[in-house]
Design a protein around this motif. Structure first.
Motif, PDB file in Angstrom:
ATOM      1  N   LEU A 160      -6.551  -8.827  -3.414  1.00 47.52           N
ATOM      2  CA  LEU A 160      -7.212 -10.015  -2.880  1.00 47.52           C
ATOM      3  C   LEU A 160      -6.605 -10.462  -1.554  1.00 47.52           C
ATOM      4  N   CYS A 161      -5.398  -9.994  -1.256  1.00 47.86           N
ATOM      5  CA  CYS A 161      -4.680 -10.431  -0.065  1.00 47.86           C
ATOM      6  C   CYS A 161      -5.049  -9.565   1.139  1.00 47.86           C
ATOM      7  N   GLN A 162      -5.619 -10.179   2.139  1.00 47.08           N
ATOM      8  CA  GLN A 162      -6.079  -9.432   3.313  1.00 47.08           C
ATOM      9  C   GLN A 162      -4.934  -8.768   4.088  1.00 47.08           C
ATOM     10  N   PRO A 163      -3.806  -9.452   4.369  1.00 47.41           N
ATOM     11  CA  PRO A 163      -2.713  -8.773   5.076  1.00 47.41           C
ATOM     12  C   PRO A 163      -2.182  -7.542   4.347  1.00 47.41           C
ATOM     13  N   LEU A 164      -2.110  -7.611   3.020  1.00 44.33           N
ATOM     14  CA  LEU A 164      -1.625  -6.452   2.272  1.00 44.33           C
ATOM     15  C   LEU A 164      -2.654  -5.331   2.267  1.00 44.33           C
ATOM     16  N   CYS A 165      -3.934  -5.666   2.217  1.00 40.43           N
ATOM     17  CA  CYS A 165      -4.984  -4.646   2.300  1.00 40.43           C
ATOM     18  C   CYS A 165      -4.953  -3.929   3.642  1.00 40.43           C
TER      19      CYS A 165
END
Length: 311
Positions: A160-165
């Motif tokens: 769900l986390c954009q920076p981690l994706c």
């Protein structure tokens, strides 16, 4: 006379330190632990081959992560906004710090290598793996050789986390998709049964949730998602995470770790492992304790890992 007094003070100080250390140990060390049990060996003929993944770190990179973990201003009303605000300044350094505090993850991954045995068709087409709440998708690196030799047909990294994706896309998808598209990064809520980009229900060989179940508010629904995706009877589900263990930790230790983790919206829950054991056919599980980087050895956080088969 002065030297004699100084010597007495040193003795008293040593006694005081010893007593303090003993008290801290009683408060935080596990009352009993299975962490020293000998872990079974991986059969050299097993389908998957586990390999350690230990990305390099520096004092500077560690400082940035610690600063973000302890002093990050977590903002936003939605879970995604809170995750994005927490990880945006540390996403690129996420793995180099955390592999030293996630003691249950290598145990879980080695257990997967011991137990997964795909069907003949699976051996030809490769395993389908869904890593839910995957962070940067670093678990892929522990099976890097198998990804390259075709033992994984499809890998879905969901978070769900954009920076981690974004890190997952750069460090996993771009790295392993040079010849054909194996790694798919899916941005979204792992509890969303209608999330676009996931494989069809009942078609997945392996689902993992690694050190993220404690951050999912509706964690039982995440388990339902895993069960829904997995092949019936043969699909493998593996989870590892921080926890509290009432019969193995002193009350002070449980309270300390709960409050410490809650600051970062991480909610330790002793019900995780019993729920997994009730809903999947257990193949292997255990509790353990491990220290975090730059913390006293007495401060050992509890963790568990579980590997089971879909019912």
């Amino acid at each position: 006379m002065a030297s004699g007094l100084e010597g007495q003070l040193n003795v008293n100080a040593a006694i005081a330190i010893s007593v303090l250390t003993a008290l801290v140990s009683l408060a935080f060390f596990p009352v009993k632990t299975n962490a020293d049990e000998v872990e079974p060996e991986i059969d050299p003929n097993s389908f998957l081959t586990y390999q350690p993944y230990e990305p390099p770190a520096t004092w500077s990179s560690d400082f940035k992560v610690i600063k973000a973990m302890w002093f990050a201003r977590i903002t936003g009303e939605s879970l995604q906004n809170r995750l994005d605000s927490f990880y945006e300044t540390q996403a690129d350094l996420y793995d180099s710090y955390r592999f030293r505090m996630l003691h249950g993850r290598p145990k879980m991954l080695r257990a997967i290598a011991r137990h997964i045995s795909p069907s003949n068709s699976g051996r030809k087409t490769g395993i389908t793996w869904v890593d839910l709440a995957c962070g940067t998708g670093a678990n892929v690196e522990n099976f890097a050789t198998n990804v390259k030799d075709g033992k994984f047909g499809k890998i879905y990294l969901v978070d769900l986390c954009q920076p981690l994706c974004q890190v997952a896309k750069r460090e996993r998808a771009e790295k392993y998709n040079s010849k054909k598209e194996i790694v798919h990064v899916v941005h979204g809520d792992v509890t969303d049964f209608n999330l676009k980009g996931l494989p069809e229900p009942g078609t997945v060989d392996l689902v993992t949730i690694s050190y993220s179940l404690v951050m999912i508010p509706d964690w039982p629904k995440a388990l339902e998602q895993a069960k829904r995706l997995l092949k019936p009877k043969t699909g493998i589900f593996a989870v590892c995470d921080f926890t509290v263990v009432p019969d193995q930790q002193a009350p002070w230790s449980r309270a300390f770790w709960k409050r410490t983790f809650e600051k970062d919206h991480v909610f330790l829950n002793a019900d995780h492992l019993p729920t997994l054991q009730a809903n999947f056919d257990e193949l292997e599980s255990n509790y353990g304790f491990g220290a975090l980087p730059y913390t006293p050895a007495a401060l050992q956080a509890a963790y568990y890992y579980f590997v089971g088969r879909n019912k």
